[in-house]
Design a protein around this motif. Structure first.
Motif, PDB file in Angstrom:
ATOM      1  N   UNK A 718       0.830  -1.207   0.000  1.00  0.00           N
ATOM      2  CA  UNK A 718       0.000   0.000   0.000  1.00  0.00           C
ATOM      3  C   UNK A 718       0.870   1.265   0.000  1.00  0.00           C
ATOM      4  N   UNK A 719       1.875   1.314   0.888  1.00  0.00           N
ATOM      5  CA  UNK A 719       2.739   2.490   0.985  1.00  0.00           C
ATOM      6  C   UNK A 719       3.513   2.705  -0.305  1.00  0.00           C
ATOM      7  N   UNK A 720       4.027   1.626  -0.898  1.00  0.00           N
ATOM      8  CA  UNK A 720       4.771   1.736  -2.157  1.00  0.00           C
ATOM      9  C   UNK A 720       3.851   2.203  -3.278  1.00  0.00           C
ATOM     10  N   UNK A 721       2.636   1.700  -3.299  1.00  0.00           N
ATOM     11  CA  UNK A 721       1.682   2.124  -4.325  1.00  0.00           C
ATOM     12  C   UNK A 721       1.385   3.601  -4.251  1.00  0.00           C
ATOM     13  N   UNK A 722       1.279   4.146  -3.025  1.00  0.00           N
ATOM     14  CA  UNK A 722       1.054   5.591  -2.872  1.00  0.00           C
ATOM     15  C   UNK A 722       2.276   6.391  -3.339  1.00  0.00           C
ATOM     16  N   UNK A 723       3.460   5.945  -2.911  1.00  0.00           N
ATOM     17  CA  UNK A 723       4.680   6.686  -3.257  1.00  0.00           C
ATOM     18  C   UNK A 723       4.912   6.706  -4.760  1.00  0.00           C
ATOM     19  N   UNK A 726       1.141   3.977  -8.150  1.00  0.00           N
ATOM     20  CA  UNK A 726       0.982   2.727  -8.882  1.00  0.00           C
ATOM     21  C   UNK A 726      -0.401   2.140  -8.585  1.00  0.00           C
ATOM     22  N   UNK A 727      -1.318   2.266  -9.547  1.00  0.00           N
ATOM     23  CA  UNK A 727      -2.687   1.792  -9.353  1.00  0.00           C
ATOM     24  C   UNK A 727      -2.740   0.290  -9.145  1.00  0.00           C
ATOM     25  N   UNK A 728      -1.888  -0.449  -9.818  1.00  0.00           N
ATOM     26  CA  UNK A 728      -1.902  -1.905  -9.674  1.00  0.00           C
ATOM     27  C   UNK A 728      -1.553  -2.309  -8.242  1.00  0.00           C
ATOM     28  N   UNK A 729      -0.552  -1.619  -7.655  1.00  0.00           N
ATOM     29  CA  UNK A 729      -0.178  -1.945  -6.269  1.00  0.00           C
ATOM     30  C   UNK A 729      -1.288  -1.568  -5.292  1.00  0.00           C
ATOM     31  N   UNK A 730      -1.931  -0.440  -5.525  1.00  0.00           N
ATOM     32  CA  UNK A 730      -3.022  -0.040  -4.631  1.00  0.00           C
ATOM     33  C   UNK A 730      -4.200  -1.017  -4.734  1.00  0.00           C
ATOM     34  N   UNK A 731      -4.460  -1.460  -5.950  1.00  0.00           N
ATOM     35  CA  UNK A 731      -5.526  -2.453  -6.124  1.00  0.00           C
ATOM     36  C   UNK A 731      -5.162  -3.753  -5.414  1.00  0.00           C
ATOM     37  N   UNK A 732      -3.883  -4.140  -5.512  1.00  0.00           N
ATOM     38  CA  UNK A 732      -3.420  -5.352  -4.817  1.00  0.00           C
ATOM     39  C   UNK A 732      -3.545  -5.175  -3.307  1.00  0.00           C
TER      40      UNK A 732
END
Length: 869
Positions: A718-723, A726-732
């Motif tokens: 989640x934190x990496x997706x925000x930084x 990255x929509x794919x990481x946030x979805x994951x």
């Protein structure tokens, strides 16, 4: 006496309606349970008459002797049309009759036959069990409610009863036949007078209720009256053998007197003992014994029970009434009883121990030992100020070394629970320096010192705990368990969640009898919940709560840990109720060490439900206590709560300086994984990319070091997706997060990121997902924020329908569940076990239920539940 003589059937409208519904269906089995006099036979006869009027062929046995013949006739032929078979008093049926009946029930399962089977609560157990398993309808005729009894009395006497008549009616205990019998006797004696539409016992010149019953008892022989007086001292229920022993006689010799009191209706026979037919009769007989004689009889009863080795608790009930100053044997009995119930009934233990102390002569050699017992009992009962005051008052006198050490340890314990950790450590260390400290006391002093140091001096706490672990390895050991728990708490706070969890697991395994708080187990539950292992955390708390201990410290600490587990799991209403209950008990009893954790939970609840003033108040209240706490929750958790409240109340500019490097480096992201995403979000909002990267590095390192911690891994994604946007990481992350809060946060972050895309459909979908999760949790402030985002995207969503302010539909799911269990006759403790909350929390919800339903008692709730559902 005028009035409706058929009024005995009041209060059975629901049962009649249910049975008529079965007749409408034309087939089925109905099982009727009811004690003698509850109207069972009358109900059967009325339904039989209704069935006959509808064209049913009605088959009824005259008595238990006729039952096998009726069954034989039914077996020989089948009814042409609908039929009703009525069998009463099956508790008297022979085994062969019951076997034949089971066969007939199976054979007629598909026929147009209604079976109406009745018994007096017991007997025919196998038949009733088998029928119930096959879908039979159960009807239990319970005692009539107070309002129904009042209506029935009105029927019987032709006018509304006054309070005196109502009191007399209550002695029938809701049994309609007993009530009719009682008022028949009043009618024969001409006792009831109706004036201005109200019925009373005479006009003031005649005898009242008590006189009427006293005259009934006075008509007995002298031997019978003396037997009743002795029996009344033993209680409303008594063993004939106990009466005989106190009368220096035998049960055989007392048989004529026993037969007389039973025949007179003063005493009735139960399965295991005799009992006064009505409580009022028991009290009248007991009051007829002069107080000095009554005290002497109580003392003799207590000594009799102690002498033959019966329960010290039962004996103590008598000794409380009969013991006198200087009566060493009786006072020792009180102390023995206090010791026997110290852990599972601490309030009773405190009452017994304090009473024993009050009766002890100041010059007695036992005074100091009884003082120690009273202080221990008061501590277990949660009466910390009283325990500490009593101990300090005793220590101001000349006290021998051994009891003095025990009293000083009690003071150390109460100061520890009162969050005065430095004072507790000072007392404990002074005790441990004494060369003659009793071996059985030394471990508990060591435990108190370890816990005090944990709240006062972390460095010394860690050094001492490591020494204990090195030197005490072996079997179960409470000092070892406490040392391991201290090391686990330190590992938690220094960002080593794996070590913390391993140490806490070992600590929980090592504990044996340290009953004051169950700290090692509760710390383990708290760590598991932080890592979102909710099933395991619940299991640990359930084990703590299911134990026999009722010590208040254990209960209130368990409640506050449970409150945060519920909060982290997204059960926000239950979390608030549990935390409020814990806070109320903590403030009432002086458990200051629980106040800050409860306030932290309530602050988090308030911020997510939009109650900013309450959140600010809670944080302000606990702010000064946190440096001396950090035992139940970490200091980082309190700081995270304060950061969140500051952001909502004062904005990012005020909150950002609180996001310090040491907070990022702490163990917060394992204790509250969703904080990582919040930190990154705020850092990016402030344009502080360095802080955002520091948070991501920290949580990713934690995830790499602890690959088995799924909640931390999801937080890192989640934190990496925000930084990285990255929509794919946030979805994951939205799919991987283990709790509803974090899942909703990730879905919202995804929705916000996708608003920049040409096609906003995916953004709307993510935000609607977040909205649904926030609503499921009950996070109204978060829901409102997401609704605002959706409006900016052109989507209009109606707010969640608000519950009405009152009525059955105003109850939330938890309140409705509690109301349903109350309607089934369960106590607060039974409900707390089923719904996994403390009895204090159940009571908190009950008060809300009463307010919403505009009622004031459990009886009203039962009736309202039946009416509304």
């Amino acid at each position: 006496m005028s009035g409706n003589r058929n009024g005995v059937f009041r209060g059975r409208e629901g049962e009649r309606e249910l049975l008529c519904g079965v007749l409408d269906a034309g087939t089925g089995v109905v099982l009727v349970d009811g004690a003698e006099g509850t109207g069972k036979t009358r109900l059967l006869n009325e339904i039989a008459a209704v069935a006959a009027s509808r064209g049913f062929e009605v088959a009824t046995a005259q008595d238990e002797l006729d039952q096998p013949f009726l069954l034989a006739r039914l077996a020989e032929r089948r009814p042409d049309g609908p039929a009703l078979v009525v069998l009463d008093d099956l508790h008297l049926a022979e085994p062969g009759t019951l076997a034949a009946l089971r066969t007939l029930l199976s054979a007629s399962a598909h026929e147009k036959v209604v079976w109406l089977l009745a018994r007096r609560r017991e007997g025919a157990d196998r038949l009733f069990a088998v029928a119930a398993q096959r879908g039979a309808t159960r009807v239990e005729l319970r005692p009539l409610a107070d309002d129904v009894v009042a209506d029935l009395v009105t029927d019987l006497v032709g006018a509304a009863p006054d309070q005196d008549l109502k009191a007399l009616a209550s002695t029938a205990q809701g049994n309609p036949a007993a009530l009719v019998e009682l008022f028949d006797a009043l009618e024969r004696d001409g006792r009831v007078v109706v004036t201005a539409g109200q019925a009373s016992l005479g006009d003031g010149r005649g005898p009242g209720t008590e006189t009427l019953l006293r005259e009934h008892v006075s008509a007995l022989s002298g031997k019978a009256r003396h037997l009743l007086q002795v029996a009344s001292v033993l209680g409303p229920r008594f063993e004939p053998g106990d009466v005989a022993e106190m009368l220096a006689s035998s049960t055989a010799i007392l048989l004529p007197a026993l037969d007389e009191v039973i025949s007179a209706g003063v005493v009735t026979s139960l399965d295991d003992r005799l009992a006064f037919r009505h409580e009022l009769l028991w009290r009248l007989v007991a009051d007829s014994v002069p107080p000095p004689v009554r005290r002497a009889l109580h003392r003799e009863a207590g000594e009799m029970l102690l002498g033959r080795g019966d329960s010290a608790v039962v004996a103590a009930k008598h000794l409380l009434h009969g013991a006198q100053r200087g009566d060493a044997r009786s006072i020792d009995g009180l102390v023995a009883a206090a010791k026997a119930v110290l852990w599972n009934a601490p309030e009773a233990a405190a009452e017994l121990a304090v009473r024993a102390l009050e009766l002890t002569d100041q010059a007695s050699a036992s005074l100091v030992h009884r003082t120690v017992m009273a202080v221990r009992a008061l501590t277990a009962a949660g009466r910390l100020p009283a325990a500490q005051a009593l101990a300090q008052e005793a220590l101001s006198r000349q006290v021998p070394p051994d009891p003095a050490a025990k009293l000083r340890h009690c003071v150390a314990t109460t100061t520890l629970l009162g969050a005065r950790h430095a004072e507790s450590v000072e007392i404990s260390e002074a005790l441990l320096r004494e060369p003659d400290l009793a071996p059985e006391l030394a471990p508990w002093v060591e435990i108190t010192r370890l816990m005090g140091l944990l709240g006062h001096d972390r460095e010394r706490a860690g050094e001492l705990a490591e020494t204990v672990v090195r030197t005490r390895r072996g079997g179960p050991d409470d000092v070892l368990a406490t040392a391991l728990a201290v090391l686990a708490a330190i590992a938690r706070d220094t960002g080593r969640p794996g070590a913390a969890l391993d140490l806490a697991r070992e600590a929980a395994r090592c504990g044996t009898s340290h009953d004051l708080s169950a700290y090692p187990q509760l710390l383990l539950a708290s760590l598991l919940s932080g890592l979102r292992e909710f099933a395991d955390a619940d299991s640990v708390v359930r084990r703590v709560r299911s134990g026999p201990s009722a010590v208040v410290t254990r209960q209130v600490m368990t409640a506050v840990v449970q409150a945060r587990i519920l909060l982290q799991a997204g059960r926000i209403d239950q979390a608030a109720a549990e935390a409020r209950a814990a806070l109320a008990v903590a403030e009432e009893t002086g458990h200051e060490t629980v106040v800050a954790p409860a306030l932290a939970v309530l602050a988090m609840v308030a911020i997510h439900t939009g109650d900013l003033p309450a959140a600010l108040e809670h944080v302000e209240r606990y702010r000064d206590q946190v440096p001396a706490d950090a035992i139940i929750f970490s200091r980082a958790y309190y700081r995270w709560t304060a950061v969140l409240v500051t952001y909502v109340g004062s904005g990012l500019e005020k909150a950002l300086p609180l996001l310090t490097p040491d907070l990022v480096a702490s163990g917060l992201f394992a204790e509250e994984p969703r904080a990582a995403g919040w930190f990154v979000r705020r850092a990016l909002e402030a344009g502080d990319e360095g802080l955002a990267k520091a948070v991501v590095d920290r949580v990713e390192r934690l995830a790499e070091e602890h690959p088995g911690f799924g909640a931390v891994t999801a937080a890192a994604v989640h934190a990496r997706g925000l930084l990285d946007s990255d929509a794919a990481l946030l979805d994951l992350a939205a799919r991987q997060h283990h709790d509803l809060w974090a899942r909703a946060n990730a879905a919202e972050d995804l929705g916000v990121l996708l608003t920049a895309a040409p096609d906003r459909a995916e953004s709307v979908r993510a935000l609607e997902n977040a909205l649904g999760l926030y609503r499921e949790i009950g996070a109204s402030r978060d829901s409102a924020r997401v609704l605002g985002r959706l409006r900016k995207l052109g989507r209009r969503r109606r707010a969640a329908p608000a519950r009405p302010a009152s009525g059955w539909s105003s109850l939330d799911d938890t309140e409705r569940a509690i109301a349903n269990l109350v309607a089934k006759g369960q106590t607060n403790r039974q409900i707390s076990t089923q719904l996994f909350m403390s009895p204090h929390t159940v009571n908190f919800h009950l008060r809300k239920i009463f307010r919403k339903l505009e009622i004031s008692s459990r009886v009203e709730l039962v009736m309202r539940s039946r009416d509304d559902q």
